[in-house]
Scaffold this motif. Structure first.
Motif, PDB file in Angstrom:
ATOM      1  N   ILE A 106       5.818  60.800  74.821  1.00  0.00           N
ATOM      2  CA  ILE A 106       5.100  59.629  74.920  1.00  0.00           C
ATOM      3  C   ILE A 106       6.001  58.397  74.758  1.00  0.00           C
ATOM      4  O   ILE A 106       6.575  58.311  73.927  1.00  0.00           O
ATOM      5  CB  ILE A 106       3.702  59.700  74.326  1.00  0.00           C
ATOM      6  N   ILE A 155       5.692  55.560  73.563  1.00  0.00           N
ATOM      7  CA  ILE A 155       4.783  54.763  72.697  1.00  0.00           C
ATOM      8  C   ILE A 155       5.082  53.369  72.621  1.00  0.00           C
ATOM      9  O   ILE A 155       4.246  52.575  72.741  1.00  0.00           O
ATOM     10  CB  ILE A 155       4.479  55.307  71.333  1.00  0.00           C
ATOM     11  N   CYS A 189       8.251  61.691  69.110  1.00  0.00           N
ATOM     12  CA  CYS A 189       6.797  62.307  70.115  1.00  0.00           C
ATOM     13  C   CYS A 189       7.361  63.779  70.670  1.00  0.00           C
ATOM     14  O   CYS A 189       8.240  63.923  71.521  1.00  0.00           O
ATOM     15  CB  CYS A 189       6.479  61.364  70.945  1.00  0.00           C
ATOM     16  N   PRO A 190       6.664  64.794  70.260  1.00  0.00           N
ATOM     17  CA  PRO A 190       7.096  66.201  70.933  1.00  0.00           C
ATOM     18  C   PRO A 190       6.786  66.043  72.396  1.00  0.00           C
ATOM     19  O   PRO A 190       7.298  66.974  73.252  1.00  0.00           O
ATOM     20  CB  PRO A 190       6.169  67.125  70.328  1.00  0.00           C
ATOM     21  N   CYS A 212      -0.964  63.431  74.194  1.00  0.00           N
ATOM     22  CA  CYS A 212      -0.943  63.450  72.604  1.00  0.00           C
ATOM     23  C   CYS A 212      -1.382  64.635  72.379  1.00  0.00           C
ATOM     24  O   CYS A 212      -2.430  65.059  72.604  1.00  0.00           O
ATOM     25  CB  CYS A 212      -1.616  62.229  71.934  1.00  0.00           C
ATOM     26  N   ILE A 213      -0.639  65.517  71.546  1.00  0.00           N
ATOM     27  CA  ILE A 213      -1.227  66.582  70.818  1.00  0.00           C
ATOM     28  C   ILE A 213      -1.644  66.610  69.418  1.00  0.00           C
ATOM     29  O   ILE A 213      -1.776  67.455  68.597  1.00  0.00           O
ATOM     30  CB  ILE A 213      -0.406  67.970  71.089  1.00  0.00           C
ATOM     31  N   LYS A 214      -1.743  65.122  69.196  1.00  0.00           N
ATOM     32  CA  LYS A 214      -2.122  64.918  67.781  1.00  0.00           C
ATOM     33  C   LYS A 214      -1.568  65.615  66.595  1.00  0.00           C
ATOM     34  O   LYS A 214      -1.842  66.325  65.492  1.00  0.00           O
ATOM     35  CB  LYS A 214      -3.572  65.223  67.596  1.00  0.00           C
ATOM     36  N   CYS A 215      -0.169  65.577  66.685  1.00  0.00           N
ATOM     37  CA  CYS A 215       0.652  66.225  65.461  1.00  0.00           C
ATOM     38  C   CYS A 215       1.015  65.111  64.389  1.00  0.00           C
ATOM     39  O   CYS A 215       1.326  65.598  63.153  1.00  0.00           O
ATOM     40  CB  CYS A 215       2.060  66.520  65.916  1.00  0.00           C
ATOM     41  N   GLY A 216       0.940  63.951  64.844  1.00  0.00           N
ATOM     42  CA  GLY A 216       1.044  62.970  63.473  1.00  0.00           C
ATOM     43  C   GLY A 216       2.528  62.434  63.476  1.00  0.00           C
ATOM     44  O   GLY A 216       2.602  61.477  62.402  1.00  0.00           O
ATOM     45  N   ILE A 247       0.359  55.878  67.883  1.00  0.00           N
ATOM     46  CA  ILE A 247      -0.623  56.257  69.010  1.00  0.00           C
ATOM     47  C   ILE A 247      -1.942  55.642  69.009  1.00  0.00           C
ATOM     48  O   ILE A 247      -2.169  55.267  69.926  1.00  0.00           O
ATOM     49  CB  ILE A 247      -0.510  58.003  69.046  1.00  0.00           C
ATOM     50  N   CYS A 263       4.538  60.522  64.800  1.00  0.00           N
ATOM     51  CA  CYS A 263       4.652  59.159  65.084  1.00  0.00           C
ATOM     52  C   CYS A 263       4.169  58.472  63.851  1.00  0.00           C
ATOM     53  O   CYS A 263       4.716  57.121  63.732  1.00  0.00           O
ATOM     54  CB  CYS A 263       4.039  58.849  66.543  1.00  0.00           C
TER      55      CYS A 263
HETATM   56  S1  SF4 Z   1       4.123  61.870  68.095  1.00  0.00           S
HETATM   57 FE1  SF4 Z   1       3.215  62.171  69.886  1.00  0.00          FE
HETATM   58  S2  SF4 Z   1       2.167  64.087  70.171  1.00  0.00           S
HETATM   59 FE2  SF4 Z   1       2.220  63.362  67.979  1.00  0.00          FE
HETATM   60  S3  SF4 Z   1       0.717  62.455  67.281  1.00  0.00           S
HETATM   61 FE3  SF4 Z   1       2.020  60.778  68.177  1.00  0.00          FE
HETATM   62  S4  SF4 Z   1       1.834  60.414  70.185  1.00  0.00           S
HETATM   63 FE4  SF4 Z   1       0.574  62.093  69.693  1.00  0.00          FE
END
Ligand code: SF4
Lengths: 463, 245
Positions: free
Chosen positions: A369, A371, A365-366, A306-310, A335, A312
């Motif tokens: 993942i 999820i 998800c970029p 995860c790169i914490k892009c939000g 996530i 998802c």
């Molecule tokens: S979309 Fe993928 S990379 Fe972005 S916050 Fe969710 S799990 Fe992390």
């Protein structure tokens, strides 16, 4: 769940009570999801980028140990003091000791979900150190004494009128002022003073490059830079999964991150930090906090990509309708629901069930993942480990028994009785959550198998 | 070719008309269909609730019922996806393997296996498609809006063959309706809010009917429509495709 604690369903229900707010919350996040769609579709190689990012992260997760040591060696050569923390307590103690050394009682902090996970602010405040969050959304949340509800848009659940109220109460703006530009200007003036006077600044880390020992911090407000550039002590807190092997890989992630997060081509400020300036001290804390345990859980290790892009969260209809705080965990949304049970399975046993498994998260998800598959897997683990409610266990056992035998099924199934008695959503009375806001299907005169036996008896069991 | 008709438990009990339409439609396009009478349920409600370990007997029963068929077809994307992903057998793993790759949702069977190009059907109404998530993202019956790649839709391909039918364009073409199996009761508030919002999208874009490849989604949406005394009806895609000229 712990006694007395509300689970996701209850917290979501409370959020949904204010339907106007939900519609607005849902609409705002959907708007961002659409911006993301437009931005991603302007890049023909988008799907290749996702695949590349996912593979780079595969490599990172398989060689995490080596990349971390490489990073530490290079960062140290650059003059950064590298620390290692196994958990939140260790992380917080390291931050505190750095500040104490310099007799610093005030710090400014830019966005860092990791320090939220560690509850750093509370820890420092208890020890007489004042911390101000400089990201505007986080600042608002801090003033209102609430955690962020979204990893990129911390106060997306608040309306501008409410923010106006908070500013009036805490910063003395005029009552009733809710114009975002006016409020932002006011906050900026206030934060400028903070940046100028604070001797220590803490930032998060978006990417750390093993081959160069540098790290990159992405913000849209430039607040991380303001803090870092003006401070004499700069601290960066970083989860160990944030490492990437080479600087060349940054292009892949920076292109994906901003587009996925907000639909921007790139984050406004992507700042590289490599060595301290003259007279400055630079510290970097590598934090595990459950990450290596998750790495060891085969079905869930990919969550560390995860790169914490939000993205998802923005795409998740459950998140959009229930609000981030209903996830009672620092990282909300899909996530968060696969990261949280790793930290505390009992406390977060409800979160993998707070999903319809629609699969939108995995496809947005970029870093690809899976999820929703992991949500499914967590459900199996949580039940196996005994964290499912007892009534549910009995119900499922009864269901399994009935369904395993065609005779018991068809005996009980006459006139739909089996379904009515056994499918938990099908009982037509006011105590049943299905019936509260939905009607049952009109019962048919006969079920299909009865019809088929009458009309096609000849070929139903012809062999 | 003989097709084994797989009719999920709730379809059997609540929506026999959709099962009948499926059977008739398959026969209409020239397929020999048999309904093995000893079937119960694919085990999905248990598995999605975390009780996959209790589904072995359902799996065994499924094998017992369906192992003699070339293809297995069901009017439910969700149950088909479950079988595709989770059907296992301790005694006959090879057969379980074969079944997993020969089980089809009705629409994909018609388009991919039979390659139907003509249906002789008529349904002169404005219809909104509710994309079931398991059909869309699980079985990939259509292109999802998340991915950056070429659009296609198997349900639309078939519905375009129906005379007089007019598809309505939705604001959010592929958002989840909020059913989600036991989610619909465990998270009642969220589930209903999601369903209400899906219904609104169809209403405001002028749909007279909402159709889908999944009856579970339709049962949920129909429950909301019915409670709110809406004139819009939910109808399974098999019933539209099987409607007569
Ligand atoms: S979309 Fe993928 S990379 Fe972005 S916050 Fe969710 S799990 Fe992390």
């Amino acid at each position: 769940m712990e006694k007395g604690m509300k689970d996701h369903a209850a917290l979501a229900e409370a959020f949904i009570n204010d339907e106007e707010r939900v519609d607005w919350h849902d609409g705002a996040l959907w708007w961002i999801r659409q911006k993301r769609d437009i931005a991603s579709k302007q890049i023909p190689e988008w799907e290749d980028l996702r695949e590349t990012a996912s593979r780079i992260k595969n490599n990172v997760l398989s060689n995490l140990h080596d990349y971390l040591l490489q990073f530490e060696a290079n960062a140290t050569l650059n003059g950064i003091k590298v620390h290692w923390a196994a958990d939140a307590e260790e992380h917080n103690a390291i931050v505190y000791s750095i500040l104490k050394d310099k007799d610093i009682k005030q710090m400014v902090k830019s966005k860092s979900m990791l320090t939220e996970e560690c509850h750093l602010n509370e820890y420092l405040i208890e020890r007489g150190v004042d911390v101000i969050n400089s990201d505007l959304g986080e600042y608002i949340q801090q003033l209102d004494n609430e955690p962020p509800s979204h990893i990129v848009l911390p106060c997306i659940h608040k309306r501008k009128e409410e923010i106006g109220e908070i500013f009036h109460e805490h910063l003395g703006t005029e009552k009733g002022v809710s114009d975002p530009t006016t409020l932002t200007r006011f906050a900026r003036r206030h934060l400028r003073d903070v940046f100028i006077t604070r001797r220590a600044a803490l930032t998060g880390v978006n990417f750390a490059v093993a081959e160069t020992g540098e790290y990159v911090v992405c913000t849209n407000e430039g607040n991380a830079d303001m803090g870092a550039h003006l401070s004499e002590v700069q601290i960066a807190s970083m989860g160990i999964e944030k490492i990437i092997p080479q600087k060349a890989h940054l292009g892949v992630f920076l292109r994906l991150l901003a587009r996925s997060a907000t639909g921007q081509p790139i984050t406004i400020y992507s700042s590289h930090f490599k060595k301290p300036r003259e007279g400055q001290e630079m510290h970097l804390i590598l934090v595990d906090l459950g990450r290596s345990r998750q790495l060891g859980r085969v079905d869930f290790r990919d969550s560390l990509k995860c790169i914490k892009c939000g993205a998802c969260m923005n795409t998740c209809p459950v998140y959009r309708k229930s609000g981030g705080l209903s996830y009672h965990n620092t990282i909300a949304g899909p996530i968060g629901a696969i990261l949280a049970p790793n930290l505390d399975m009992k406390k977060h046993a409800d979160l993998p069930f707070a999903s319809t498994l629609c699969g939108s998260c995995s496809n947005v998800c970029p870093v690809k993942i899976n999820i929703h598959d992991q949500l499914y897997q967590w459900r199996q683990v949580i039940v196996r480990e005994g964290y499912a409610a007892n009534t549910k266990v009995l119900g499922m056992k009864a269901m399994a028994w009935t369904l395993s035998s065609p005779t018991s099924y068809s005996t009980l199934g006459k006139a739909g009785r089996w379904v009515l008695n056994n499918i938990p959503f099908a009982v037509n009375n006011k105590f049943n959550p299905w019936y509260k806001q939905r009607d049952m299907p009109d019962g048919p005169k006969e079920s299909f198998d009865v019809w088929y036996a009458k009309n096609n008896g000849h070929d139903s069991e012809k062999d | 070719m003989t097709v084994g008709l797989f009719i999920p438990c709730y379809v059997n009990q609540f929506y026999p008309q959709a099962a009948i339409a499926t059977l008739q439609l398959l026969r209409k396009v020239g397929v020999e269909v048999v309904y093995p009478s000893k079937q119960t349920c694919c085990g999905q409600p248990m598995a999605n609730s975390g009780f996959e370990h209790l589904t072995q007997e359902c799996n065994d029963l499924f094998l017992e019922n369906f192992s003699r068929f070339d293809y297995i077809v069901a009017p439910s994307a969700s149950c088909v996806l479950h079988v595709k992903q989770h059907l296992h057998s301790a005694t006959d793993p090879a057969e379980a393997d074969r079944i997993r790759s020969n089980v089809y949702e009705l629409v994909e069977f018609l388009t991919d296996v039979l390659k139907v190009e003509n249906l002789r059907a008529r349904f002169p109404h404005k219809v909104g498609i509710h994309q079931s998530c398991h059909g869309l993202r699980g079985l990939y019956l259509a292109q999802m809006s998340e991915l950056n790649t070429l659009p296609f839709s198997k349900p639309v391909h078939l519905l375009n063959m129906v005379e007089g039918l007019e598809l309505v364009t939705l604001d959010r073409p592929d958002e989840c309706c909020g059913f989600g199996g036991t989610f619909c009761v465990a998270e009642e508030a969220v589930s209903v809010k999601m369903g209400k919002d899906r219904v609104t999208d169809h209403t405001k874009n002028g749909a007279e009917y909402i159709t889908s490849v999944d009856l579970s989604c339709l049962m949920h949406l129909e429950g909301i429509l019915h409670r709110n005394k809406s004139a819009i009806k939910a109808v399974h895609i098999a019933e539209i495709l099987n409607s007569t000229l």
